[in-house]
Design an enzyme around this catalytic site. Structure first.
Site, mmCIF file in Angstrom:
data_model
loop_
_atom_site.group_PDB
_atom_site.id
_atom_site.type_symbol
_atom_site.label_atom_id
_atom_site.label_comp_id
_atom_site.label_asym_id
_atom_site.label_seq_id
_atom_site.Cartn_x
_atom_site.Cartn_y
_atom_site.Cartn_z
ATOM 1 N N LYS A 93 0.830 -1.225 0.000
ATOM 2 C CA LYS A 93 0.000 0.000 0.000
ATOM 3 C C LYS A 93 0.856 1.263 0.000
ATOM 4 C CE LYS A 93 -3.921 -2.115 2.493
ATOM 5 N NZ LYS A 93 -3.357 -3.366 3.003
ATOM 6 N N ILE A 97 5.336 10.173 -2.343
ATOM 7 C CA ILE A 97 5.721 10.732 -3.636
ATOM 8 C C ILE A 97 6.543 9.695 -4.403
ATOM 9 C CG2 ILE A 97 5.688 13.141 -2.894
ATOM 10 C CD1 ILE A 97 8.809 12.953 -2.709
HETATM 11 O O1 S5P Z 1 -9.418 -2.718 2.363
HETATM 12 C C1 S5P Z 1 -8.644 -3.620 2.632
HETATM 13 C C2 S5P Z 1 -7.488 -3.828 1.873
HETATM 14 C C3 S5P Z 1 -6.658 -4.901 2.174
HETATM 15 S S1 S5P Z 1 -5.371 -5.241 1.094
HETATM 16 N N1 S5P Z 1 -8.912 -4.485 3.655
HETATM 17 C C4 S5P Z 1 -8.078 -5.525 3.985
HETATM 18 O O2 S5P Z 1 -8.389 -6.272 4.921
HETATM 19 N N2 S5P Z 1 -6.912 -5.723 3.266
HETATM 20 C C5 S5P Z 1 -5.932 -6.778 3.637
HETATM 21 O O3 S5P Z 1 -6.546 -8.060 3.495
HETATM 22 C C6 S5P Z 1 -5.434 -6.698 5.077
HETATM 23 O O4 S5P Z 1 -4.252 -5.925 5.142
HETATM 24 C C7 S5P Z 1 -5.176 -8.158 5.430
HETATM 25 O O5 S5P Z 1 -3.875 -8.532 5.005
HETATM 26 C C8 S5P Z 1 -6.186 -8.917 4.585
HETATM 27 C C9 S5P Z 1 -7.450 -9.332 5.330
HETATM 28 O O6 S5P Z 1 -7.153 -10.231 6.342
HETATM 29 P P1 S5P Z 1 -8.300 -10.993 7.181
HETATM 30 O O7 S5P Z 1 -7.530 -11.787 8.181
HETATM 31 O O8 S5P Z 1 -9.176 -9.950 7.818
HETATM 32 O O9 S5P Z 1 -9.056 -11.862 6.209
#
Ligand code: S5P
Length: 242
Positions: A93, A97
């Protein structure tokens, strides 16, 4: 329309080689499942990836949460990517810049550019990649999504898709990836909101589900990864046959 095309057709329509490869893997492994292996010890990650590898098209990492990161971890992960045929997605993520992001992506301890097939960026700083959040109260809505889509189309040689909670465009070459997925729905204590694989892929018409703790937090991750794979792929088949 992307949402009624097969992954095979979309792979043929895509120009970007990583996108083509990903669509190819999704078609061949019958998998639109990414597992997010958010564990903090290298050995645990490698063990988990070897177990779930047969069922996934993508393994997503957060290398900056690993306590004992080394180049050896990267080489083991790459070997598993070859063994099981999946792509590696470092969920960094980026949000700074260009000059700083160049250093963060190519250098430092992690050298992400050397080994990650896919990474991501917020579009807050301007042209880059894309992010729409699954956490409650997130601000990535409306104009942000529109601008993000424009940036992606202007840079389609470099952008393969989006993190989004519902399909944001019908361009065949862009892959919509949805995190915040669990078979049983619900949430966590820090604002995460879960949707089911069918809700993401059939109802909200996204392409790929990203599952973390729903798989990494169970005692039988391999079997559960297969359940998620079957549920997400069946939802894709249901969608394209509508
Ligand atoms: O909006 C988001 C974007 C991402 S990339 N919400 C998220 O949860 N993620 C990522 O997806 C988060 O950083 C984590 O690695 C994963 C979700 O993990 P879980 O254990 O909740 O399924």
């Amino acid at each position: 329309l992307a949402s009624s095309m097969t992954f095979k057709q979309r792979g043929e329509a895509a120009q970007n080689l990583v996108a083509r490869r990903l669509f190819n893997i999704m078609e061949n492994k019958q998998s639109n499942l990414a597992v997010s292996v958010d564990l903090t010890k290298s050995a645990d990650i490698i063990k988990m990836v070897d177990q779930v590898g047969p069922h996934v098209c993508v393994v997503k990492t957060h290398v900056d949460i690993i306590e004992d990161f080394t180049a050896d971890f990267v080489s083991k992960l790459q070997k598993l990517a070859e063994k099981h045929n999946f792509l590696i997605f470092e969920d960094r993520k980026y949000a700074d810049i260009g000059n700083t992001v160049c250093h963060q992506y190519g250098g430092g301890i992690y050298k992400v550019a050397d080994w990650a097939h896919i990474t991501n960026a917020h579009t807050v700083p301007g042209p880059g990649v894309v992010q729409e959040m699954s956490s409650s109260g997130n601000l990535a809505t409306g104009e942000y999504t529109k601008e993000t889509l424009k940036i992606a189309r202007d840079h389609s040689d470099f952008v393969i898709g989006f993190i989004c909670q519902s399909r944001i465009c019908e361009d065949p070459e862009f892959i919509c990836m949805t995190p915040g997925v669990k078979l049983e729905g619900g949430g966590d204590s820090l604002g995460q909101q879960y949707t089911t694989p069918r809700d993401a892929v059939f109802s909200r018409r996204t392409d790929l589900v990203i599952v973390g703790r729903g798989i990494t937090g169970v005692t039988n991750p391999e079997a559960v990864a297969n359940e998620y794979r079957l549920a997400a792929f069946a939802s894709y088949q249901e969608r394209i046959s509508q």
